[in-house]
Design a protein around this motif. Structure first.
Motif, PDB file in Angstrom:
ATOM      1  N   UNK A   1     -54.848 -71.843  -8.321  1.00  0.00           N
ATOM      2  CA  UNK A   1     -55.267 -72.488  -7.089  1.00  0.00           C
ATOM      3  C   UNK A   1     -56.500 -71.790  -6.498  1.00  0.00           C
ATOM      4  N   UNK A   2     -57.069 -70.884  -7.248  1.00  0.00           N
ATOM      5  CA  UNK A   2     -58.279 -70.164  -6.820  1.00  0.00           C
ATOM      6  C   UNK A   2     -58.103 -69.441  -5.489  1.00  0.00           C
ATOM      7  N   UNK A   3     -56.967 -68.822  -5.312  1.00  0.00           N
ATOM      8  CA  UNK A   3     -56.733 -68.057  -4.090  1.00  0.00           C
ATOM      9  C   UNK A   3     -57.033 -66.575  -4.271  1.00  0.00           C
ATOM     10  N   UNK A   4     -57.120 -66.132  -5.503  1.00  0.00           N
ATOM     11  CA  UNK A   4     -57.482 -64.741  -5.762  1.00  0.00           C
ATOM     12  C   UNK A   4     -58.981 -64.610  -5.518  1.00  0.00           C
ATOM     13  N   UNK A   5     -59.390 -63.674  -4.672  1.00  0.00           N
ATOM     14  CA  UNK A   5     -60.808 -63.594  -4.296  1.00  0.00           C
ATOM     15  C   UNK A   5     -61.689 -62.956  -5.376  1.00  0.00           C
ATOM     16  N   UNK A   6     -61.778 -63.646  -6.495  1.00  0.00           N
ATOM     17  CA  UNK A   6     -62.670 -63.175  -7.556  1.00  0.00           C
ATOM     18  C   UNK A   6     -64.109 -63.463  -7.155  1.00  0.00           C
ATOM     19  N   UNK A   7     -65.032 -62.904  -7.876  1.00  0.00           N
ATOM     20  CA  UNK A   7     -66.446 -63.095  -7.558  1.00  0.00           C
ATOM     21  C   UNK A   7     -66.839 -64.571  -7.603  1.00  0.00           C
ATOM     22  N   UNK A   8     -66.319 -65.296  -8.593  1.00  0.00           N
ATOM     23  CA  UNK A   8     -66.671 -66.708  -8.722  1.00  0.00           C
ATOM     24  C   UNK A   8     -66.153 -67.510  -7.518  1.00  0.00           C
TER      25      UNK A   8
ATOM     26  N   UNK B   1     -67.806 -60.781 -14.768  1.00  0.00           N
ATOM     27  CA  UNK B   1     -66.666 -59.870 -14.833  1.00  0.00           C
ATOM     28  C   UNK B   1     -67.153 -58.415 -14.877  1.00  0.00           C
ATOM     29  N   UNK B   2     -66.564 -57.537 -14.071  1.00  0.00           N
ATOM     30  CA  UNK B   2     -67.035 -56.156 -14.001  1.00  0.00           C
ATOM     31  C   UNK B   2     -66.652 -55.279 -15.189  1.00  0.00           C
TER      32      UNK B   2
ATOM     33  N   UNK C   1     -56.145 -54.095  -9.575  1.00  0.00           N
ATOM     34  CA  UNK C   1     -56.444 -52.790  -8.978  1.00  0.00           C
ATOM     35  C   UNK C   1     -57.561 -52.084  -9.756  1.00  0.00           C
ATOM     36  N   UNK C   2     -57.511 -52.159 -11.083  1.00  0.00           N
ATOM     37  CA  UNK C   2     -58.558 -51.549 -11.911  1.00  0.00           C
ATOM     38  C   UNK C   2     -59.896 -52.227 -11.656  1.00  0.00           C
ATOM     39  N   UNK C   3     -59.867 -53.527 -11.476  1.00  0.00           N
ATOM     40  CA  UNK C   3     -61.088 -54.278 -11.162  1.00  0.00           C
ATOM     41  C   UNK C   3     -61.676 -53.784  -9.850  1.00  0.00           C
ATOM     42  N   UNK C   4     -60.833 -53.640  -8.838  1.00  0.00           N
ATOM     43  CA  UNK C   4     -61.316 -53.185  -7.536  1.00  0.00           C
ATOM     44  C   UNK C   4     -61.860 -51.762  -7.593  1.00  0.00           C
ATOM     45  N   UNK C   5     -61.220 -50.902  -8.355  1.00  0.00           N
ATOM     46  CA  UNK C   5     -61.722 -49.533  -8.494  1.00  0.00           C
ATOM     47  C   UNK C   5     -63.069 -49.523  -9.201  1.00  0.00           C
ATOM     48  N   UNK C   6     -63.244 -50.409 -10.170  1.00  0.00           N
ATOM     49  CA  UNK C   6     -64.512 -50.503 -10.883  1.00  0.00           C
ATOM     50  C   UNK C   6     -65.623 -50.969  -9.944  1.00  0.00           C
ATOM     51  N   UNK C   7     -65.328 -51.974  -9.137  1.00  0.00           N
ATOM     52  CA  UNK C   7     -66.341 -52.546  -8.249  1.00  0.00           C
ATOM     53  C   UNK C   7     -66.610 -51.661  -7.037  1.00  0.00           C
ATOM     54  N   UNK C   8     -65.555 -51.262  -6.348  1.00  0.00           N
ATOM     55  CA  UNK C   8     -65.726 -50.615  -5.050  1.00  0.00           C
ATOM     56  C   UNK C   8     -65.800 -49.092  -5.089  1.00  0.00           C
TER      57      UNK C   8
ATOM     58  N   UNK D   1     -66.660 -47.404  -8.126  1.00  0.00           N
ATOM     59  CA  UNK D   1     -67.472 -47.031  -9.277  1.00  0.00           C
ATOM     60  C   UNK D   1     -66.693 -46.208 -10.305  1.00  0.00           C
ATOM     61  N   UNK D   2     -65.401 -46.462 -10.426  1.00  0.00           N
ATOM     62  CA  UNK D   2     -64.565 -45.755 -11.394  1.00  0.00           C
ATOM     63  C   UNK D   2     -64.444 -46.587 -12.659  1.00  0.00           C
ATOM     64  N   UNK D   3     -64.558 -45.914 -13.786  1.00  0.00           N
ATOM     65  CA  UNK D   3     -64.360 -46.619 -15.046  1.00  0.00           C
ATOM     66  C   UNK D   3     -62.880 -46.805 -15.292  1.00  0.00           C
ATOM     67  N   UNK D   4     -62.528 -47.978 -15.771  1.00  0.00           N
ATOM     68  CA  UNK D   4     -61.140 -48.277 -16.099  1.00  0.00           C
ATOM     69  C   UNK D   4     -60.977 -48.275 -17.604  1.00  0.00           C
ATOM     70  N   UNK D   5     -59.761 -47.996 -18.023  1.00  0.00           N
ATOM     71  CA  UNK D   5     -59.463 -48.056 -19.450  1.00  0.00           C
ATOM     72  C   UNK D   5     -58.126 -48.753 -19.637  1.00  0.00           C
ATOM     73  N   UNK D   6     -57.941 -49.270 -20.824  1.00  0.00           N
ATOM     74  CA  UNK D   6     -56.675 -49.929 -21.153  1.00  0.00           C
ATOM     75  C   UNK D   6     -55.527 -48.944 -21.002  1.00  0.00           C
ATOM     76  N   UNK D   7     -55.704 -47.723 -21.483  1.00  0.00           N
ATOM     77  CA  UNK D   7     -54.637 -46.723 -21.392  1.00  0.00           C
ATOM     78  C   UNK D   7     -54.247 -46.439 -19.942  1.00  0.00           C
ATOM     79  N   UNK D   8     -55.234 -46.347 -19.065  1.00  0.00           N
ATOM     80  CA  UNK D   8     -54.936 -46.083 -17.655  1.00  0.00           C
ATOM     81  C   UNK D   8     -54.165 -47.252 -17.047  1.00  0.00           C
ATOM     82  N   UNK D   9     -54.574 -48.460 -17.352  1.00  0.00           N
ATOM     83  CA  UNK D   9     -53.875 -49.633 -16.814  1.00  0.00           C
ATOM     84  C   UNK D   9     -52.439 -49.670 -17.339  1.00  0.00           C
TER      85      UNK D   9
END
Length: 144
Positions: free
Chosen positions: A1-8, A22-23, A96-103, A105-113
């Motif tokens: 329903x496009x309620x998640x506030x993604x960039x698009x 996508x970040x 959460x990983x997306x937000x940390x990447x954007x806001x 400037x933290x790199x995310x990894x699959x292992x961390x997620x």
């Protein structure tokens, strides 16, 4: 329903964003389906979650399908509810990983997620379900 506030979605609602890409790998538009399912990061996370939960590889193209996937898992009803919680926790951890990447400037990894999913879902399941005697070892092996 496009309620998640993604960039698009934000751009569609005339909220200024620098980019709609996508970040994680900058490979597609950041919408809910891409971010939570189709992005390389999300895809690899879901592969790991499927392997950990001992189910066939998780693949969906729309978030709605992902959120009902637990219903077809070859588990008893209690374990299906656990899988539902893991799926929702995984979506949250990707966001959460997306937000940390954007806001931040933290790199995310699959292992961390994956580690975040396991820890947060364990705490939630252990404290909010009939599995309150669940050990960390059994949880990590998905044998309960």
């Amino acid at each position: 329903m496009d309620r998640i506030p993604t960039r698009e979605v934000l751009a569609f609602r005339n909220i200024p964003v620098n980019t709609t890409i996508c970040p994680f790998y900058e490979e597609g538009p950041e919408n809910a389906n891409h971010l939570l399912l189709l992005c390389q990061m999300a895809n690899r996370v879901w592969q790991c979650i499927g392997s950990w939960c001992k189910i066939p590889p998780i693949s969906a193209f729309v978030v709605r399908d992902l959120l009902i996937m637990h219903k077809t898992a070859p588990f008893c009803n209690k374990k299906k509810k656990v899988l539902q919680g893991i799926i929702m926790t995984t979506c949250w951890c990707i966001w959460k990983a997306r937000n940390q990447t954007i806001f931040e400037n933290k790199e995310s990894s699959v292992d961390k997620v994956i580690n975040d999913v396991k820890l947060l879902a364990y705490l939630w399941i252990k404290n909010r379900s009939p599995f309150n005697g669940l050990s960390w070892r059994d949880w990590c092996n998905f044998s309960f």
